[in-house]
Design a protein around this motif. Structure first.
Motif, PDB file in Angstrom:
ATOM      1  N   LYS A 142       0.830  -1.199   0.000  1.00 53.94           N
ATOM      2  CA  LYS A 142       0.000   0.000   0.000  1.00 53.94           C
ATOM      3  C   LYS A 142       0.869   1.255   0.000  1.00 53.94           C
ATOM      4  N   ARG A 143       1.878   1.271   0.836  1.00 56.20           N
ATOM      5  CA  ARG A 143       2.724   2.467   0.941  1.00 56.20           C
ATOM      6  C   ARG A 143       3.551   2.703  -0.320  1.00 56.20           C
ATOM      7  N   LEU A 144       4.086   1.637  -0.895  1.00 54.23           N
ATOM      8  CA  LEU A 144       4.899   1.818  -2.104  1.00 54.23           C
ATOM      9  C   LEU A 144       4.007   2.103  -3.310  1.00 54.23           C
ATOM     10  N   GLY A 145       2.843   1.478  -3.345  1.00 54.68           N
ATOM     11  CA  GLY A 145       1.912   1.724  -4.460  1.00 54.68           C
ATOM     12  C   GLY A 145       1.432   3.169  -4.475  1.00 54.68           C
ATOM     13  N   LEU A 146       1.208   3.739  -3.305  1.00 52.38           N
ATOM     14  CA  LEU A 146       0.654   5.090  -3.206  1.00 52.38           C
ATOM     15  C   LEU A 146       1.693   6.129  -2.807  1.00 52.38           C
ATOM     16  N   GLY A 147       2.952   5.732  -2.668  1.00 49.93           N
ATOM     17  CA  GLY A 147       3.978   6.636  -2.146  1.00 49.93           C
ATOM     18  C   GLY A 147       4.384   7.744  -3.100  1.00 49.93           C
ATOM     19  N   THR A 148       5.399   7.479  -3.930  1.00 47.47           N
ATOM     20  CA  THR A 148       5.861   8.477  -4.893  1.00 47.47           C
ATOM     21  C   THR A 148       5.647   7.921  -6.302  1.00 47.47           C
ATOM     22  N   ASP A 149       5.835   8.778  -7.307  1.00 52.12           N
ATOM     23  CA  ASP A 149       5.721   8.305  -8.701  1.00 52.12           C
ATOM     24  C   ASP A 149       6.705   7.167  -8.941  1.00 52.12           C
ATOM     25  N   GLU A 150       7.899   7.343  -8.387  1.00 49.14           N
ATOM     26  CA  GLU A 150       8.910   6.309  -8.625  1.00 49.14           C
ATOM     27  C   GLU A 150       8.522   4.984  -7.975  1.00 49.14           C
ATOM     28  N   SER A 151       8.072   5.053  -6.725  1.00 53.12           N
ATOM     29  CA  SER A 151       7.742   3.793  -6.051  1.00 53.12           C
ATOM     30  C   SER A 151       6.555   3.127  -6.745  1.00 53.12           C
TER      31      SER A 151
END
Lengths: 182, 249, 310
Positions: free
Chosen positions: B143-152
Motif C-alpha cells: 500500500k505504501r509503495l503503491g501510493l507513495g511516490t511516482d517512482e515507487s
C-alpha cells in the motif's frame, strides 16, 4: 529530509504481572509501521505479551537532577482540556531496575501538570527518571493481533544458546586429556 | 498411491517456501533501512522454518532426509514454482513477490488447518499464525509503495506486471492432486485461486496498482525451471557438496 | 553551581554507582567520547553483517542456514539498539550513518578481513563474538544508562552467536581431513585480527584512563585481551588446533597465556582504511543506502498524504 524516518519509543510487557517498560526505540514512517517495526526488532525472542509505541516528541521527561530546576513548572499551560497521562519511572540503578517502567496514570491538562500530580501521587519509591506520556499518543497492539505478533518467537529455538550444547563436549575432551596426562 | 501424491504435494510446498526464504535471505544486510532489514530477515527465517516442517513431513512419508533433499538434488528435481526462484530484483520486486505469495499461503493455510491429514493440519496450524503477520506486513508495504511516490508506484507496477503470470503457477495442480482434494487432505486449487484473486485484486487496486490483463502462458510443470534456479543451486549446494552426504557440518 | 562543582557532583554520582541518564548534566567530553564509542560499536554491528551475510546462501545444512541468518539479523538488531543509545546523547542516526558511509567514522577493523571459507563462520562466531561478548559484558555495567541497557539486552541475545560458532569449530576440528584443514586455515587467518579487536596497548590508548574514571569502561584493553587469550587458547589447543603464534606460552607464575607481539603496523593500516576489505564493506553499505533511498522517500510521502504526520 531525514533519511531515517521518525523515532518512536517502544514499550514491552514481558509478563502478566510486570508493567510495560521501555525497550528502546524504532524508526518508522508512521504509527502503524512503528508498531510492526517494534515487533520485528524487539520480539525476536519470546516473552512479550503486549507492545506500545509512542512518537518520541510526545514524551515529556525529567531526570531527578533536572527536577531540581523548577523552571518547568512555569511552562505549564492550562489551556487544553483535561486528559489522561501515563506515568513512567526509572526506580533503580541495578541492571534489573534500570528500565523506565509504567507505574500508573493521572488526569491533567498539560504534561507539566501531569508530572506535578505524578510527583504527589507516585512518591513511594526512589525515582531517578520520570516520563509523562499522553494516553492518546500511545499506539497499542490489538489484542487479536497478539498471537501472530508474539507467539512465533517461542518456536525459534535456534536463537536459544541451549540449542548449541558445546560445554559437555569440551568437558569430555578436558577430562580425556587429563586422564592421558596422569 | 495417495501417499505418493501427498509426498509430491508436500515437496512442492516445502520447495516453494525454501527457495523463497533463500532468495529473501539475500537482503540481509542490504535492505533500505535497518528496521526493515530485521523485519524482512524475520520473514525469510519464517519461510525457511516452514520449509523445515514440510521437509520433515516429507521425510516421514518417503524416508528422504531434508538436507539430502535440499543439498543433493539437481534443478530438474526441484518442485518449486518459477515465481520464487527469480532473482530478488529491487525492493519493489521482492516485496510484491512476498505479498502475492503471502496471500496464497493465507488462503491455502486457512483451509489446510482443516485437513483430514493430522500432520498436515498440525503444521498448517502452526505456520498460519506467522503467515497472518507476514501478510499484514507485506500488505502495509504494498500500500505504501503503491501510493507513495511516482517512482515507487512505477517500480511496483513494473514488478507486478512481471510477477503476476508467475504467481498463477501456484494454482496449477500436480498430477494426482485430485485424489488429495477428494479426501480433503488439501484444498481445491481452483477455489484457492478465486480467493487469492479476490484478495490480491482488492488490495492491489486500493494500492493504486493495475492488475495485468495480458497474461503470458503460465509455467505449467514444476519440473521446469528458469536458468536462475541452476545458478541458485550452485551457490546453495557448493559447501555441502564439497563432502559426501552424511558428513556432519 | 560552577562547572567545576558540576563535574565533582557528576564524578561523585558515578562513584556511587549511579547511572547517568539523558537530560542529566555531563561533561562535554563524556558525551563526545560516548557518541564516538557507541556509534563505532553500532557501525561495527552493521558492517559485521556483511562478512557472514555473504555465506547465508551457501550454508551447508538447513539448520546452519537458519542459525546464520538469525545471527546476522541479530547483528542488525544490535546495531539498532546501539544507534538508539547514541541518539539519546543528541546524535541523529542519519548523521551517524552519513559518517560511516563517507568514511569519517570507524568500526571494528576485524570486519575488514575477508571470510573465505565456510569454516570462517565457525571461527567468527567463536572468536569474534567471544571477544565482543567480553567487551560487552563489561559495558553492561557502564555508567551511561541507555548504553548499559542496550548491552544487557545484547549480551543475553549473543550467547548463541558464540556457541553456534564453537559448535562448528568443534565439529570441523574433529571432522574429515578437508574440514580439519579448513578450520585450521580459518584460525590462522582470524586469530591475530581478533586479538587486535581489543584495541591498542594501554600505553597507546589515550582515552582509556578517563573512560575508566567515568565508569564507561571498567577494564583496560590489555586486561580484556589477556582474559580472552586465557579463556580461548586452551580450548582451541584441546581441539588439536594450532594457534598461529610461535611465542604463545603458558606462564605459571602469572597463570596467564602470554602471546607474541601483535603486528601494530597492520593494525593501524587497517584502522586507517587500508585493510583487505575496507572499500568493499563501505561500498556495500553505500549501495544499500542509496538503493533504498526511493523506498524511504516513498514511505515518507505516504505518511504525509495519509497519516497527517509529516
Amino acid at each position: 529530509m531525514d533519511s531515517q524516518w521518525q523515532i518512536y519509543q517502544v514499550f514491552e510487557k514481558e509478563r502478566a504481572d510486570l508493567p510495560h517498560r521501555n525497550a528502546g526505540s524504532v524508526h518508522a514512517s508512521d504509527a502503524e509501521m512503528a508498531l510492526e517495526n517494534a515487533r520485528d526488532v524487539f520480539v525476536r525472542r519470546p516473552n512479550c505479551l503486549s507492545l506500545w509505541v509512542v512518537p518520541e516528541r510526545a514524551i515529556f521527561s525529567k531526570t531527578v537532577e533536572e527536577l531540581q530546576d523548577n523552571a518547568w513548572r512555569t511552562e505549564m499551560q492550562n489551556t487544553s482540556a483535561e486528559e489522561s497521562y501515563l506515568v513512567f519511572q526509572k526506580q533503580g540503578q541495578t541492571a534489573r531496575e534500570t528500565f523506565v517502567v509504567h507505574v500508573g496514570d493521572v488526569a491533567a491538562n498539560s504534561p507539566q501538570q501531569a508530572l506535578e500530580r505524578a510527583l504527589e501521587t507516585f512518591d513511594d519509591k526512589n525515582v531517578f527518571v520520570w516520563w509523562i506520556v499522553p494516553e492518546r499518543a500511545i499506539i497499542k497492539n490489538e489484542a487479536s493481533d497478539a498471537p501472530s505478533m508474539f507467539e512465533p518467537a517461542h518456536w525459534k529455538k535456534y536463537r536459544n544458546h541451549l540449542s548449541y550444547p558445546v560445554e559437555p563436549i569440551m568437558r569430555e575432551l578436558k577430562s580425556a586429556q587429563e586422564m592421558l596426562e596422569e | 498411491m495417495p501417499n505418493n501424491s501427498l509426498a509430491n504435494k508436500i515437496l512442492s510446498v516445502a520447495d516453494d517456501s525454501f527457495i523463497l526464504g533463500h532468495r529473501n535471505s539475500e537482503w540481509a544486510g542490504h535492505a533500505p533501512i535497518l528496521e526493515e532489514d530485521i523485519a524482512f530477515a524475520n520473514i525469510a527465517l519464517d519461510e525457511l522454518g516452514h520449509a523445515q516442517l514440510w521437509y520433515e513431513l516429507y521425510q516421514e512419508l518417503t524416508g528422504a532426509e531434508p538436507d539430502r533433499v535440499i543439498f543433493f538434488r539437481s534443478a530438474a528435481e526441484w518442485r518449486n514454482t518459477q515465481l520464487v526462484e527469480l532473482p530478488k530484483g529491487d525492493w519493489a520486486f521482492s516485496m510484491t513477490r512476498q505479498f502475492l505469495f503471502d496471500v496464497y499461503e493465507n488462503v491455502s493455510l486457512e483451509r489446510l488447518v482443516h485437513s483430514t491429514n493430522p500432520r498436515v493440519q498440525e503444521i498448517a496450524t502452526k505456520i498460519r499464525t506467522e503467515e497472518i503477520y507476514h501478510l499484514r506486513h507485506t500488505s502495509n508495504w504494498v500500500k505504501r509503495l503503491g501510493l507513495g511516490t511516482d517512482e515507487s508506484h512505477a517500480r511496483m507496477q513494473r514488478a507486478l506486471d512481471e510477477l503476476w503470470t508467475y504467481a498463477l503457477q501456484l494454482f496449477v495442480p500436480l498430477e494426482n492432486e485430485r485424489e488429495l482434494i477428494a479426501e480433503n487432505v488439501v484444498p481445491d486449487l481452483g477455489i484457492l485461486r478465486d480467493a487469492w484473486q479476490e484478495k490480491t485484486v482488492t488490495h492491489l487496486s486500493a494500492s493504486g496498482l493495475q492488475i495485468p490483463e495480458n497474461i503470458d502462458s503460465v509455467p505449467n510443470l514444476r519440473a521446469e525451471h528458469t536458468e536462475h534456479l541452476a545458478e541458485l543451486l550452485q551457490d546453495l549446494q557448493q559447501v555441502a557438496r564439497s563432502e559426501k552426504f552424511g558428513v556432519e557440518w | 553551581m560552577s562547572e567545576q562543582e558540576k563535574l565533582q557532583e557528576f564524578e561523585a554520582r558515578i562513584a556511587r554507582g549511579e547511572k547517568i541518564e539523558p537530560g542529566d548534566w555531563m561533561p562535554e567530553e563524556y558525551r563526545k567520547q560516548l557518541i564516538r564509542m557507541i556509534s563505532q560499536h553500532a557501525h561495527s554491528e552493521i558492517v559485521g553483517m556483511l562478512p557472514e551475510g555473504a555465506w547465508i546462501t551457501r550454508a551447508p545444512t538447513l539448520r546452519r542456514k537458519i542459525t546464520l541468518l538469525a545471527k546476522v539479523q541479530d547483528e542488525g538488531g544490535h546495531g539498532q539498539y546501539l544507534y538508539h543509545a547514541a541518539e539519546t546523547l543528541g546524535a541523529t542516526r542519519a548523521e551517524m550513518i552519513d559518517a560511516l558511509l563517507t568514511g569519517k567514522a570507524k568500526y571494528a577493523s576485524v570486519f575488514n578481513y575477508p571470510s573465505l571459507t565456510w569454516a570462517d563462520m565457525g571461527m567468527i562466531g567463536w572468536l569474534v563474538d567471544g571477544a565482543a561478548i567480553m567487551n560487552q559484558t563489561m559495558l553492561a555495567h557502564c555508567s551511561y544508562g541507555p548504553y548499559s541497557r542496550a548491552m544487557v539486552r545484547i549480551c543475553t541475545e549473543e550467547t548463541f552467536h558464540k556457541k553456534q560458532g564453537m559448535e562448528q569449530v568443534i565439529k570441523y576440528a574433529r571432522g574429515t581431513p578437508p574440514q580439519k584443514a579448513m578450520v585450521q586455515d580459518a584460525l590462522n587467518r582470524w586469530w591475530w585480527p581478533v586479538l587486535m579487536m581489543f584495541g591498542p596497548h594501554d600505553s597507546n590508548s589515550p582515552n582509556s584512563a578517563q573512560l575508566i574514571r567515568w565508569g564507561v569502561k571498567t577494564k583496560t584493553n590489555d586486561e580484556l585481551r589477556q582474559e580472552f587469550i586465557n579463556k580461548t587458547a586452551p580450548d582451541l589447543q584441546l581441539l588439536g588446533l594450532k594457534i598461529p603464534d610461535p611465542a604463545l606460552h603458558y606462564d605459571e607464575a602469572s597463570d596467564n597465556w602470554i602471546s607474541g607481539e601483535i603486528d601494530w603496523d597492520e593494525f593501524w593500516r587497517v584502522v586507517k582504511g587500508d585493510g583487505p576489505c575496507n572499500k568493499e564493506r563501505l561500498a556495500a553499505r553505500r549501495d544499500a543506502h542509496e538503493n533504498g533511498a526511493w523506498v524511504r522517500e516513498a514511505l515518507n510521502a505516504y505518511a504525509e498524504r495519509f497519516e497527517g504526520e509529516g
